[in-house]
Structure formats: structure tokens, C-alpha cells
Design a protein around this motif. Structure first.
Motif, PDB file in Angstrom:
ATOM      1  N   VAL A 112       0.842  -1.202   0.000  1.00 46.37           N
ATOM      2  CA  VAL A 112       0.000   0.000   0.000  1.00 46.37           C
ATOM      3  C   VAL A 112       0.873   1.247   0.000  1.00 46.37           C
ATOM      4  N   HIS A 113       1.917   1.240   0.816  1.00 41.38           N
ATOM      5  CA  HIS A 113       2.830   2.392   0.854  1.00 41.38           C
ATOM      6  C   HIS A 113       3.458   2.616  -0.522  1.00 41.38           C
ATOM      7  N   ALA A 114       3.845   1.529  -1.186  1.00 37.13           N
ATOM      8  CA  ALA A 114       4.454   1.666  -2.508  1.00 37.13           C
ATOM      9  C   ALA A 114       3.469   2.283  -3.505  1.00 37.13           C
ATOM     10  N   ALA A 115       2.200   1.882  -3.418  1.00 35.90           N
ATOM     11  CA  ALA A 115       1.179   2.461  -4.300  1.00 35.90           C
ATOM     12  C   ALA A 115       1.004   3.953  -4.008  1.00 35.90           C
ATOM     13  N   LEU A 116       1.033   4.316  -2.725  1.00 32.52           N
ATOM     14  CA  LEU A 116       0.903   5.727  -2.351  1.00 32.52           C
ATOM     15  C   LEU A 116       2.125   6.524  -2.795  1.00 32.52           C
ATOM     16  N   ASP A 117       3.313   5.882  -2.772  1.00 36.52           N
ATOM     17  CA  ASP A 117       4.518   6.545  -3.272  1.00 36.52           C
ATOM     18  C   ASP A 117       4.341   6.951  -4.728  1.00 36.52           C
ATOM     19  N   GLN A 118       3.811   6.033  -5.522  1.00 40.51           N
ATOM     20  CA  GLN A 118       3.645   6.310  -6.946  1.00 40.51           C
ATOM     21  C   GLN A 118       2.648   7.441  -7.175  1.00 40.51           C
ATOM     22  N   LEU A 119       1.583   7.447  -6.396  1.00 45.04           N
ATOM     23  CA  LEU A 119       0.608   8.527  -6.522  1.00 45.04           C
ATOM     24  C   LEU A 119       1.208   9.855  -6.073  1.00 45.04           C
ATOM     25  N   PHE A 120       2.020   9.821  -5.016  1.00 44.68           N
ATOM     26  CA  PHE A 120       2.662  11.049  -4.539  1.00 44.68           C
ATOM     27  C   PHE A 120       3.537  11.648  -5.641  1.00 44.68           C
ATOM     28  N   ILE A 121       4.311  10.792  -6.311  1.00 40.77           N
ATOM     29  CA  ILE A 121       5.170  11.264  -7.402  1.00 40.77           C
ATOM     30  C   ILE A 121       4.324  11.896  -8.501  1.00 40.77           C
ATOM     31  N   LYS A 122       3.195  11.271  -8.798  1.00 41.89           N
ATOM     32  CA  LYS A 122       2.302  11.790  -9.840  1.00 41.89           C
ATOM     33  C   LYS A 122       1.752  13.156  -9.461  1.00 41.89           C
ATOM     34  N   TYR A 123       1.311  13.316  -8.216  1.00 45.59           N
ATOM     35  CA  TYR A 123       0.691  14.565  -7.800  1.00 45.59           C
ATOM     36  C   TYR A 123       1.717  15.668  -7.558  1.00 45.59           C
ATOM     37  N   ALA A 124       2.829  15.327  -6.898  1.00 45.74           N
ATOM     38  CA  ALA A 124       3.820  16.343  -6.541  1.00 45.74           C
ATOM     39  C   ALA A 124       4.657  16.770  -7.736  1.00 45.74           C
ATOM     40  N   GLU A 125       4.847  15.859  -8.707  1.00 48.86           N
ATOM     41  CA  GLU A 125       5.698  16.119  -9.858  1.00 48.86           C
ATOM     42  C   GLU A 125       7.057  16.629  -9.370  1.00 48.86           C
ATOM     43  N   ASP A 126       7.475  17.811  -9.814  1.00 52.91           N
ATOM     44  CA  ASP A 126       8.776  18.335  -9.379  1.00 52.91           C
ATOM     45  C   ASP A 126       8.631  19.402  -8.303  1.00 52.91           C
ATOM     46  N   ASP A 127       7.471  19.429  -7.637  1.00 52.27           N
ATOM     47  CA  ASP A 127       7.247  20.361  -6.530  1.00 52.27           C
ATOM     48  C   ASP A 127       7.881  19.762  -5.271  1.00 52.27           C
ATOM     49  N   ASN A 128       8.887  20.450  -4.709  1.00 52.00           N
ATOM     50  CA  ASN A 128       9.600  19.922  -3.536  1.00 52.00           C
ATOM     51  C   ASN A 128       9.054  20.489  -2.230  1.00 52.00           C
ATOM     52  N   PHE A 129       7.809  20.937  -2.240  1.00 49.70           N
ATOM     53  CA  PHE A 129       7.232  21.616  -1.081  1.00 49.70           C
ATOM     54  C   PHE A 129       7.287  20.750   0.171  1.00 49.70           C
ATOM     55  N   PHE A 130       7.136  19.429   0.033  1.00 51.17           N
ATOM     56  CA  PHE A 130       7.082  18.544   1.197  1.00 51.17           C
ATOM     57  C   PHE A 130       8.439  17.939   1.542  1.00 51.17           C
ATOM     58  N   ALA A 131       9.513  18.445   0.932  1.00 55.14           N
ATOM     59  CA  ALA A 131      10.832  17.836   1.131  1.00 55.14           C
ATOM     60  C   ALA A 131      11.233  17.787   2.600  1.00 55.14           C
ATOM     61  N   SER A 132      11.014  18.878   3.336  1.00 53.51           N
ATOM     62  CA  SER A 132      11.419  18.904   4.750  1.00 53.51           C
ATOM     63  C   SER A 132      10.618  17.907   5.570  1.00 53.51           C
ATOM     64  N   HIS A 133       9.353  17.712   5.213  1.00 55.47           N
ATOM     65  CA  HIS A 133       8.527  16.747   5.943  1.00 55.47           C
ATOM     66  C   HIS A 133       8.966  15.323   5.633  1.00 55.47           C
ATOM     67  N   LEU A 134       9.340  15.062   4.405  1.00 54.07           N
ATOM     68  CA  LEU A 134       9.733  13.710   4.013  1.00 54.07           C
ATOM     69  C   LEU A 134      11.007  13.286   4.717  1.00 54.07           C
ATOM     70  N   LYS A 135      11.901  14.230   4.986  1.00 55.26           N
ATOM     71  CA  LYS A 135      13.152  13.883   5.659  1.00 55.26           C
ATOM     72  C   LYS A 135      12.917  13.331   7.051  1.00 55.26           C
TER      73      LYS A 135
END
Length: 375
Positions: free
Chosen positions: A339-362
Motif C-alpha cells: 500500500v505504501h508503494a502504491a501511495l509513493d507512486q501517486l505522490f510522485i504523480k501529484y507532486a511532480e517536481d514540486d519539492n514543497f514537502f521535502a522537509s517533511h519527508l526527511k
């Protein structure tokens, strides 16, 4: 449900008509102080906001000190600080900056490097909806089209809207009517809807992952605390031994994608909501089918006429029983990992090259890092 305001910043050099533009755009005559080519917004009021309502949306408009040659460094420092504060809580969309207007006086017919730099910073770096507003478009004539061409050439993809913010009666009885307000607001709300839909969808993926992570940890703790010894296996009642959390309660604090859009005054009718739910449901259904097939294969082995298959089925069953806790946790992690892997793929699709959540992902703590593609 609380209503959130759409946060907008208005930028531009001194004397380009930012205050007149704001008064006209939001139908607030006199609220934004106007002047004749001089700075009218003080540093003490820099990036302070006014709130309006428009077509069911709340709008927070942040006015700014006009840019001048001798204040650029100070202005840029305050601007960067303001934008950084607005990025500090990426999981709280009501704190974001959702769009910007960059105002240029069309009659000046000049696009300076400072203009290009800030337009690119807003549109390309900050990834927020941006409109370049050309004020005094009623008297600029051919300069308007020339400026539009230059902006589109230097800043591809940026929307440019000519506008006249005041009605003027001229000599000879001729008059100029204000125009451009409806076009600006209509385009902005369209841009804002598209922007929020994508960024909220990316945020929803992260929220969903967080809830699933907490659920997994709760279930694993229950399994580890349970008495699942082989000597009790015949009398074991897993429903009693492992009291699972109420999943409805676990997900009750997860604000849905549609709810967030509604909070900003938009109808949550985009396909994203169904896409998120369908992706997670599909992975769980597929995994459930695979688990049922595993047990069916063991059952078929016991019922087979082949001694080799019977022995193999007995071995598989014994392995599961003897390692019940670790097996259950392994299966659990496998299911959640998918499920996490599926959500990863959707996140990439939605975020594209927007790094807005980079600090949260760390700061994300992962269960099994090898299963997650981007976090």
C-alpha cells in the motif's frame, strides 16, 4: 467545518498601481492606500493581510512594500523570510501561500531583471499559481502586446492579464471604464483549484501513509504482546487474543481530500479522491486474494493424493504455527508495504517536481525502507 482562506501575495515595484489594483479587484475602495508613484505600504505593514469574501471563497491578500533600487536587498530578505514561514507547516494547507499577483505598469513598457527574477522565483521555484497583471492597460496601447510577448518569452507558461483599475473621464468627454477584474479573479480561482487539488492530493498520500504506519505499529504491538504459544494453538482464538483497534476510529482524524477542497470553497469533485481510495483498496484486495491462495494451496496439499504434496503442506503449516508471531508480522508488513508503494507512486504523480514537502519527508520513519521508493 472551518472555512480556510486562500492566501494571495501582491508584489511589484513602487508606483505600478498595486494598491489601486487591490482596491479594484476586491471591490474595497480606499482600503489599500494609494499614492502617486511613491511607496505607500510601510515596512511595518509589509506582508500584512486583508480578508475578503468572493463567490463563496475567503481570500487573504498580503500587500507588500514596493520594490525600489535602494531597498531590494532588504525587501528580498523579508520576502524570503515570509515565504519560509509559510512553508514551515507543510501539512497545514491553510498556512500555505496559494498564489501571487505580480503587478507591472504597462505604460512603462519595461520589463527589468528584478521583475523577471521574481516572476521566475514565484512561478518556477515556489510552484504557486501566478498572474502577471499589466496595469494602466487602457493607455498603454501597443506596449501591452509587446510586454505580453516579452514576458511569455522570458517566463514561459506565466499568465499575463491586462487591466485598468480606475474609471477616468478625459478631455473631450471621453471616458475609460475599469476592466479586467472578472478575468483576473476567474482565472485565479481556476488556477487555485488546480494547484490545491494537486498539492492536497500529494499531502493526502503522506497523511494516509502516516495513519497506516500508526495502525501497523499498533497491530504489531498487539501481536507481540499476545500469548501465541504452540501449546495453546488448538484453543487459540485470535479475535480474543489480539484485540485489534477500531479502524473507523483510527481513520477518523484523517481529513479527506474532498473535505480540504470544500474547506477552501471548492467542490471536491475531482477524480483524485476516487483514485486514492481505489488504489489502496485494490492493493489490499489483491493481497487478500494472494493470502487466500496461499492457504488454499496448503489445504489442497493435505487433500492431494501425492505424498510429496502432503508433506510439503504439512511443512508449510508447521512453519506458520511455529513462527506464528513473526509470520503474522511479516505478512502484515508485506501488505502495508504494498500500500505504501502504491501511495509513493501517486505522490510522485501529484507532486511532480514540486519539492514543497521535502522537509517533511526527511523526518519520516519507515517500517521497511527497501519497500519505499521515494521516502
Amino acid at each position: 467545518m472551518d472555512q480556510f482562506a486562500i492566501n494571495i501575495i501582491v508584489l511589484g515595484k513602487s508606483g505600478v498601481g498595486k494598491s489601486s489594483f487591490c482596491n479594484y479587484l476586491f471591490d474595497q475602495a480606499g482600503l489599500f492606500e494609494t499614492g502617486s508613484g511613491k511607496p505607500v505600504t510601510s515596512w511595518e505593514k509589509n506582508f500584512q493581510s486583508h480578508t475578503f469574501e468572493h463567490q463563496g471563497h475567503l481570500l487573504n491578500v498580503f500587500d507588500s512594500v514596493g520594490l525600489e533600487a535602494d531597498n531590494y536587498e532588504r525587501w528580498l530578505k523579508q520576502f524570503d523570510s515570509f515565504m519560509q514561514q509559510r512553508r514551515a507547516r507543510p501539512m497545514e494547507p491553510e498556512t500555505w501561500i496559494h498564489g501571487a499577483f505580480y503587478v507591472i505598469n504597462a505604460s512603462s513598457a519595461r520589463l527589468e531583471p528584478v521583475d523577471v527574477n521574481l516572476i521566475k522565483r514565484l512561478g518556477q521555484d515556489a510552484r504557486i499559481p501566478l498572474q502577471v497583471i499589466l496595469t494602466n492597460a487602457d493607455v498603454a496601447g501597443d506596449k501591452v502586446e509587446a510586454l505580453q510577448r516579452e514576458i511569455h518569452h522570458l517566463c514561459p507558461g506565466v499568465s499575463v492579464t491586462p487591466l485598468c483599475s480606475v474609471s477616468v473621464r478625459r478631455r473631450g468627454g471621453q471616458s475609460t471604464q475599469a476592466f479586467g477584474r472578472d478575468e483576473v479573479l476567474s482565472l485565479y480561482l481556476e488556477q487555485s483549484h488546480a494547484f490545491l487539488s494537486k498539492r492536497l492530493a500529494a499531502m493526502s498520500c503522506l497523511n494516509f501513509k502516516g495513519v497506516l504506519r500508526e495502525m501497523r505499529n499498533t497491530v504489531v504491538a498487539k501481536i507481540e504482546q499476545a500469548d501465541l504459544s504452540i501449546f495453546r494453538i488448538a484453543d487459540l482464538d485470535l479475535d480474543t487474543e489480539i484485540e485489534l483497534p477500531d479502524f473507523d476510529e483510527v481513520f477518523s482524524d484523517l481529513k479527506g481530500f474532498d473535505d480540504y477542497l470544500s474547506s477552501f470553497g471548492f467542490v471536491g469533485d475531482w477524480e483524485t479522491s476516487d483514485e486514492l481510495e481505489n488504489a489502496v483498496t485494490r492493493v489490499f484486495d489483491d493481497f487478500q486474494g494472494e493470502m487466500e491462495s496461499r492457504f488454499k494451496e496448503i489445504e489442497d496439499g493435505f487433500e492431494s493424493d501425492s505424498l510429496l504434496r502432503k508433506v510439503g503442506a504439512l511443512y508449510e503449516a508447521a512453519k506458520i504455527i511455529l513462527t506464528l508471531k513473526s509470520t503474522m508480522i511479516e505478512w502484515l508488513d508485506e501488505g502495508f508495504g504494498r500500500v505504501h508503494a502504491a501511495l509513493d507512486q501517486l505522490f510522485i504523480k501529484y507532486a511532480e517536481d514540486d519539492n514543497f514537502f521535502a522537509s517533511h519527508l526527511k523526518g519520516c520513519v519507515l517500517i521497511r525502507p527497501k519497500l519505499f521508493g521515494i521516502f
